[in-house]
Design a protein around this motif. Structure first.
Motif, PDB file in Angstrom:
ATOM      1  N   ASN A  82       0.827  -1.212   0.000  1.00  0.00           N
ATOM      2  CA  ASN A  82       0.000   0.000   0.000  1.00  0.00           C
ATOM      3  C   ASN A  82       0.859   1.258   0.000  1.00  0.00           C
ATOM      4  OD1 ASN A  82      -2.482  -1.398  -0.030  1.00  0.00           O
ATOM      5  ND2 ASN A  82      -2.250  -1.802   2.150  1.00  0.00           N
ATOM      6  N   ILE A  83       1.968   1.225   0.711  1.00  0.00           N
ATOM      7  CA  ILE A  83       2.888   2.365   0.714  1.00  0.00           C
ATOM      8  C   ILE A  83       3.449   2.571  -0.694  1.00  0.00           C
ATOM      9  CG2 ILE A  83       5.123   3.203   1.569  1.00  0.00           C
ATOM     10  CD1 ILE A  83       4.367   1.781   4.263  1.00  0.00           C
ATOM     11  N   LEU A  84       3.816   1.481  -1.353  1.00  0.00           N
ATOM     12  CA  LEU A  84       4.335   1.592  -2.721  1.00  0.00           C
ATOM     13  C   LEU A  84       3.265   2.121  -3.669  1.00  0.00           C
ATOM     14  CD1 LEU A  84       6.491  -1.658  -2.867  1.00  0.00           C
ATOM     15  CD2 LEU A  84       7.290   0.708  -2.565  1.00  0.00           C
ATOM     16  N   THR A  85       2.006   1.745  -3.452  1.00  0.00           N
ATOM     17  CA  THR A  85       0.899   2.282  -4.246  1.00  0.00           C
ATOM     18  C   THR A  85       0.776   3.784  -4.031  1.00  0.00           C
ATOM     19  OG1 THR A  85      -0.304   0.185  -4.233  1.00  0.00           O
ATOM     20  CG2 THR A  85      -1.618   2.187  -4.580  1.00  0.00           C
ATOM     21  N   LEU A  86       0.871   4.215  -2.767  1.00  0.00           N
ATOM     22  CA  LEU A  86       0.785   5.649  -2.464  1.00  0.00           C
ATOM     23  C   LEU A  86       1.964   6.413  -3.081  1.00  0.00           C
ATOM     24  CD1 LEU A  86      -0.378   5.452   1.255  1.00  0.00           C
ATOM     25  CD2 LEU A  86      -1.697   6.400  -0.663  1.00  0.00           C
ATOM     26  N   ILE A  87       3.152   5.846  -2.984  1.00  0.00           N
ATOM     27  CA  ILE A  87       4.330   6.496  -3.577  1.00  0.00           C
ATOM     28  C   ILE A  87       4.105   6.678  -5.073  1.00  0.00           C
ATOM     29  CG2 ILE A  87       6.769   6.174  -4.168  1.00  0.00           C
ATOM     30  CD1 ILE A  87       7.086   4.836  -1.369  1.00  0.00           C
ATOM     31  N   ALA A  88       3.653   5.630  -5.748  1.00  0.00           N
ATOM     32  CA  ALA A  88       3.421   5.711  -7.197  1.00  0.00           C
ATOM     33  C   ALA A  88       2.361   6.759  -7.522  1.00  0.00           C
ATOM     34  CB  ALA A  88       3.002   4.342  -7.735  1.00  0.00           C
ATOM     35  N   TYR A  89       1.302   6.829  -6.716  1.00  0.00           N
ATOM     36  CA  TYR A  89       0.246   7.812  -6.952  1.00  0.00           C
ATOM     37  C   TYR A  89       0.789   9.241  -6.774  1.00  0.00           C
ATOM     38  CZ  TYR A  89      -3.853  10.696  -6.485  1.00  0.00           C
ATOM     39  OH  TYR A  89      -4.768  11.709  -6.646  1.00  0.00           O
ATOM     40  N   PHE A  90       1.515   9.486  -5.698  1.00  0.00           N
ATOM     41  CA  PHE A  90       2.060  10.823  -5.452  1.00  0.00           C
ATOM     42  C   PHE A  90       3.091  11.203  -6.526  1.00  0.00           C
ATOM     43  CE2 PHE A  90      -0.362  10.685  -1.687  1.00  0.00           C
ATOM     44  CZ  PHE A  90      -0.380  11.957  -1.129  1.00  0.00           C
TER      45      PHE A  90
END
Length: 186
Positions: A24-32
């Motif tokens: 989920n953190i990697l998903t957030l990083i990619a989104y940001f």
């Protein structure tokens, strides 16, 4: 309203606590990254001086030098997937030696320089560094969200306690998918 992602202490010592949170953190990083929003990482550690008696740092006194993270040690290193993200884009990494990433650091100035008004907090440990940093952001006037499925702790009980306490008095506890949905129109 400018929004930044704060990724707290995703270090090797905490790998076992972030098994469910890391994707989920990697998903957030990619989104940001995709939406060109600021990302800031933190890395907790103690200097050789702090780990040598007399112990002036409160956390070193609490956990002892063997229970504290030494700067430069294998435990101190960022988890590989996080280190790759930092290295690829050159994101800032704020060093810290206490639970609150705002203490003794330039974090607030970095956020203000980028005109950030909202912070989204994720990482480890939910009930220590994530919660304390998120509360500190709230107390400094930032709208603050804590991402429940992108945080981890020593136990599910501690994780849930941290989320419950933050959500009660400080700001919303959201899920990764909710962050993206909420920020889409902004």
């Amino acid at each position: 309203m400018a929004t930044a992602l704060l990724i707290i202490d995703m270090q090797s010592i905490f790998t076992s606590m972030t098994t469910h949170a890391l994707p989920n953190i990697l998903t957030l990083i990619a989104y940001f990254q995709r939406t060109s929003r600021p990302l800031i990482f933190t890395q907790h550690g103690h200097s050789k001086q702090e780990l040598t008696p007399p112990f002036k740092n409160q956390l070193v006194r609490k956990w002892g030098p063997d229970g504290s993270i030494a700067i430069g040690s294998a435990d101190w290193a960022l988890q590989p997937a996080i280190a790759d993200a930092v290295k690829k884009a050159g994101y800032p990494v704020v060093g810290k030696n206490t639970y609150d990433a705002f203490m003794n650091s330039g974090l607030e100035g970095m956020l203000l320089q980028q005109k950030v008004e909202r912070v989204v907090v994720c990482g480890v440990m939910t009930d220590c560094c994530c919660d304390t940093t998120a509360r500190s952001a709230f107390n400094r006037g930032f709208e603050t969200w804590l991402v429940g499925d992108a945080c981890g702790s020593a136990s599910e009980e501690q994780h849930q306690a941290g989320l419950k306490a933050f959500g009660y008095a400080f700001g919303p506890v959201v899920e990764t998918e909710g962050v993206e949905r909420a920020l889409e129109g902004l």
